[in-house]
Design a protein around this motif. Structure first.
Motif, mmCIF file in Angstrom:
data_model
loop_
_atom_site.group_PDB
_atom_site.id
_atom_site.type_symbol
_atom_site.label_atom_id
_atom_site.label_comp_id
_atom_site.label_asym_id
_atom_site.label_seq_id
_atom_site.Cartn_x
_atom_site.Cartn_y
_atom_site.Cartn_z
ATOM 1 N N VAL A 232 31.419 27.686 38.279
ATOM 2 C CA VAL A 232 31.626 28.591 36.875
ATOM 3 C C VAL A 232 32.284 29.780 37.489
ATOM 4 C CG1 VAL A 232 30.270 29.696 35.191
ATOM 5 C CG2 VAL A 232 29.862 27.178 35.835
ATOM 6 N N ARG A 233 31.700 30.477 38.724
ATOM 7 C CA ARG A 233 32.061 31.729 39.158
ATOM 8 C C ARG A 233 33.614 31.785 39.238
ATOM 9 N NH1 ARG A 233 28.815 35.686 40.328
ATOM 10 N NH2 ARG A 233 26.604 35.232 40.199
ATOM 11 N N LEU A 234 34.162 30.720 39.968
ATOM 12 C CA LEU A 234 35.447 30.759 40.438
ATOM 13 C C LEU A 234 36.369 30.617 39.012
ATOM 14 C CD1 LEU A 234 37.677 30.189 42.206
ATOM 15 C CD2 LEU A 234 37.576 27.948 42.135
ATOM 16 N N ALA A 235 35.896 29.784 37.876
ATOM 17 C CA ALA A 235 36.447 29.824 36.639
ATOM 18 C C ALA A 235 36.615 30.975 36.100
ATOM 19 C CB ALA A 235 35.981 28.833 35.737
ATOM 20 N N LEU A 236 35.527 31.875 35.923
ATOM 21 C CA LEU A 236 35.499 33.051 35.368
ATOM 22 C C LEU A 236 36.277 34.153 36.157
ATOM 23 C CD1 LEU A 236 31.869 33.144 34.424
ATOM 24 C CD2 LEU A 236 33.770 33.171 32.815
ATOM 25 N N SER A 237 36.273 34.011 37.433
ATOM 26 C CA SER A 237 36.890 35.138 38.124
ATOM 27 C C SER A 237 38.473 34.778 37.975
ATOM 28 C CB SER A 237 36.745 35.008 39.565
ATOM 29 O OG SER A 237 36.957 33.680 40.353
ATOM 30 N N GLU A 238 38.883 33.546 37.611
ATOM 31 C CA GLU A 238 40.390 33.283 37.420
ATOM 32 C C GLU A 238 40.812 33.654 35.926
ATOM 33 O OE1 GLU A 238 42.577 28.954 37.930
ATOM 34 O OE2 GLU A 238 40.985 29.011 36.343
ATOM 35 N N ASP A 239 39.885 34.010 35.280
ATOM 36 C CA ASP A 239 40.232 34.442 33.942
ATOM 37 C C ASP A 239 40.053 36.046 33.813
ATOM 38 O OD1 ASP A 239 41.114 33.674 31.493
ATOM 39 O OD2 ASP A 239 39.312 33.559 30.515
ATOM 40 N N LEU A 240 39.220 36.541 34.523
ATOM 41 C CA LEU A 240 38.747 37.942 34.300
ATOM 42 C C LEU A 240 39.528 38.728 35.451
ATOM 43 C CD1 LEU A 240 35.042 37.836 33.896
ATOM 44 C CD2 LEU A 240 36.519 38.466 32.202
ATOM 45 N N GLY A 241 40.149 38.129 36.524
ATOM 46 C CA GLY A 241 40.937 38.716 37.446
ATOM 47 C C GLY A 241 40.255 39.988 37.908
ATOM 48 N N ARG A 242 41.043 41.085 38.208
ATOM 49 C CA ARG A 242 40.627 42.400 38.549
ATOM 50 C C ARG A 242 40.107 43.477 37.701
ATOM 51 N NH1 ARG A 242 46.234 43.902 41.339
ATOM 52 N NH2 ARG A 242 46.890 43.089 39.298
ATOM 53 N N ALA A 243 40.290 43.083 36.368
ATOM 54 C CA ALA A 243 40.004 44.363 35.506
ATOM 55 C C ALA A 243 39.068 43.763 34.430
ATOM 56 C CB ALA A 243 41.264 44.966 34.829
ATOM 57 N N GLY A 244 38.757 42.540 34.060
ATOM 58 C CA GLY A 244 37.982 42.243 33.133
ATOM 59 C C GLY A 244 38.728 41.746 31.862
ATOM 60 N N ASP A 245 37.959 41.828 30.773
ATOM 61 C CA ASP A 245 38.599 41.204 29.528
ATOM 62 C C ASP A 245 39.097 42.472 28.750
ATOM 63 O OD1 ASP A 245 39.159 40.400 27.004
ATOM 64 O OD2 ASP A 245 37.357 39.183 26.809
ATOM 65 N N LEU A 246 40.464 42.582 29.202
ATOM 66 C CA LEU A 246 41.023 44.021 28.540
ATOM 67 C C LEU A 246 40.997 43.881 27.136
ATOM 68 C CD1 LEU A 246 43.986 44.463 30.789
ATOM 69 C CD2 LEU A 246 41.819 45.612 30.911
ATOM 70 N N THR A 247 41.331 42.974 26.208
ATOM 71 C CA THR A 247 41.404 42.885 24.982
ATOM 72 C C THR A 247 40.067 43.149 24.165
ATOM 73 O OG1 THR A 247 43.059 41.108 25.111
ATOM 74 C CG2 THR A 247 42.102 41.374 22.971
ATOM 75 N N THR A 248 39.148 42.370 24.719
ATOM 76 C CA THR A 248 37.683 42.581 24.030
ATOM 77 C C THR A 248 37.344 43.946 24.414
ATOM 78 O OG1 THR A 248 37.068 40.256 24.313
ATOM 79 C CG2 THR A 248 35.160 41.808 24.112
ATOM 80 N N ASP A 249 37.154 44.471 25.606
ATOM 81 C CA ASP A 249 37.000 45.823 25.883
ATOM 82 C C ASP A 249 37.576 46.845 25.040
ATOM 83 O OD1 ASP A 249 35.267 44.755 27.938
ATOM 84 O OD2 ASP A 249 36.625 45.494 29.538
ATOM 85 N N ALA A 250 38.797 46.557 24.670
ATOM 86 C CA ALA A 250 39.729 47.838 24.017
ATOM 87 C C ALA A 250 39.325 47.588 22.549
ATOM 88 C CB ALA A 250 41.108 47.458 24.122
ATOM 89 N N THR A 251 38.834 46.579 21.783
ATOM 90 C CA THR A 251 38.827 46.160 20.582
ATOM 91 C C THR A 251 37.306 46.212 19.993
ATOM 92 O OG1 THR A 251 39.158 43.881 20.699
ATOM 93 C CG2 THR A 251 41.031 45.330 20.431
ATOM 94 N N ILE A 252 36.375 45.961 20.912
ATOM 95 C CA ILE A 252 35.095 45.552 20.394
ATOM 96 C C ILE A 252 33.976 46.434 21.012
ATOM 97 C CG2 ILE A 252 33.277 43.620 20.226
ATOM 98 C CD1 ILE A 252 36.020 43.025 18.948
ATOM 99 N N SER A 253 33.225 47.246 20.085
ATOM 100 C CA SER A 253 32.378 48.129 20.469
ATOM 101 C C SER A 253 31.164 47.300 21.155
ATOM 102 C CB SER A 253 31.799 48.829 19.352
ATOM 103 O OG SER A 253 31.344 48.206 18.511
ATOM 104 N N PRO A 254 30.626 47.890 22.184
ATOM 105 C CA PRO A 254 29.410 47.314 22.866
ATOM 106 C C PRO A 254 28.202 47.041 21.954
ATOM 107 C CG PRO A 254 30.206 49.100 24.050
ATOM 108 C CD PRO A 254 30.724 49.800 22.649
ATOM 109 N N ASP A 255 28.030 47.712 20.898
ATOM 110 C CA ASP A 255 26.928 47.402 19.809
ATOM 111 C C ASP A 255 27.321 46.227 18.889
ATOM 112 O OD1 ASP A 255 28.431 48.997 18.547
ATOM 113 O OD2 ASP A 255 26.936 50.153 17.603
ATOM 114 N N THR A 256 28.273 45.687 18.860
ATOM 115 C CA THR A 256 28.657 44.875 17.841
ATOM 116 C C THR A 256 28.132 43.396 18.048
ATOM 117 O OG1 THR A 256 30.959 45.529 17.632
ATOM 118 C CG2 THR A 256 30.686 43.412 16.822
#
Length: 284
Positions: free
Chosen positions: A17-41
């Motif tokens: 599972v860690r390999l699958a997630l690291s493949e998806d998140l890469g070096r910077a994480g989930d840019l789309t979610t971080d850019a559009t969704i507030s932490p308290d949503t």
């Protein structure tokens, strides 16, 4: 059918599972979610079936969510091994939107792939249900995902075969060619194996079968034989060893193979050719 196995232990799931997630998140994480969704949503979603089938892979999906957000859990409504119809709710998630959206694709990838394996397995199991033959998978698995895919086969009603090169001796045609004969290969295997090691040998002809039976292996793999030859082979074996058939097995041939009286039928397609089962994540 075989009972549904328990979830894989975390020590097996975690690196996959860690390999699958690291493949998806890469070096910077989930840019789309971080850019559009507030932490308290917050969000409430369901994982739902789009097609009919058999569910598998929820252990991997749940572990995916746990690694993204240990405070959240997947509430399972249709456990692994369940038969599902389009629209059925497989599981529910309530919690932080960022966590759900980041975990979504990896979770669905595990469920879709492994449910596809379980669903294909069930079609083969159903096709031979009028016989005593059992369906088993092979080592033709996705690299790194063997434990997941072998478990999915069991969720679909198939039975376990060897997991790797290290848990049983299976003498194949190339081993025989390198040794020089069936007899030589079996003599070497018997001299090497301890009393708890299973020995199976693959034979292509009735002459090879006759030679192999003299050494009483635990099982004999009858490879690429037509049904008439399989019946003759089963008659020669006469219950003395386990008879397994392989080669050219598909949904149009498996019932006829089972009717020859073999004990097991190995099917590589269960893991190398199973289509994904369509599942999705819907906001409620």
């Amino acid at each position: 059918m075989s009972p549904v196995p328990p979830p894989l232990p975390a020590v097996i799931l975690e690196p996959i599972v860690r390999l699958a997630l690291s493949e998806d998140l890469g070096r910077a994480g989930d840019l789309t979610t971080d850019a559009t969704i507030s932490p308290d949503t917050k969000m409430s979603v369901v994982i739902a079936a789009r097609k009919p089938g058999i569910i598998a892979g929820l252990d991997a999906a749940a572990h995916t969510l746990h690694l993204i957000d240990p405070a959240m859990a997947l509430a399972i409504e249709k456990p692994d091994g369940s038969t599902i119809a389009p629209g059925d709710v497989i599981g529910r998630l309530d919690g932080t939107a960022r966590s759900i959206l980041t975990a979504e694709r990896t979770m669905l990838n595990f469920i879709g792939r492994l449910s596809g394996v379980a669903t294909m397995t069930r079609t083969f199991v159903d096709a031979v249900a009028h016989t005593d033959a059992k369906i088993v998978c092979t080592r033709k698995t996705t690299p790194g995902h063997r434990a997941l895919e072998k478990r999915a086969v069991r969720c679909g009603g198939g039975t376990a075969h060897r997991y790797g090169l290290d848990d049983a001796i299976l003498i194949k045609d190339n081993h025989i060619a390198a040794c020089g004969s069936v007899a030589e290969a079996l003599m070497r295997a018997k001299a090497y194996a301890g009393h708890l090691r299973m020995i199976e040998i693959e034979v292509d002809t009735l002459d090879q079968l006759e030679e192999a039976l003299k050494f009483a292996p635990h099982a004999i793999l009858l490879d690429n034989m037509d049904n008439d030859t399989l019946r003759r082979a089963v008659g020669m074996i006469d219950g003395r060893v386990t008879a397994e058939a392989s080669g050219g097995v598909n949904l149009s041939t498996v019932a006829g193979i089972a009717e020859t009286g073999v004990d097991y039928i190995s099917v590589g397609a269960l893991t190398h050719s199973a289509p994904n089962l369509d599942v999705g994540l819907d906001v409620v």
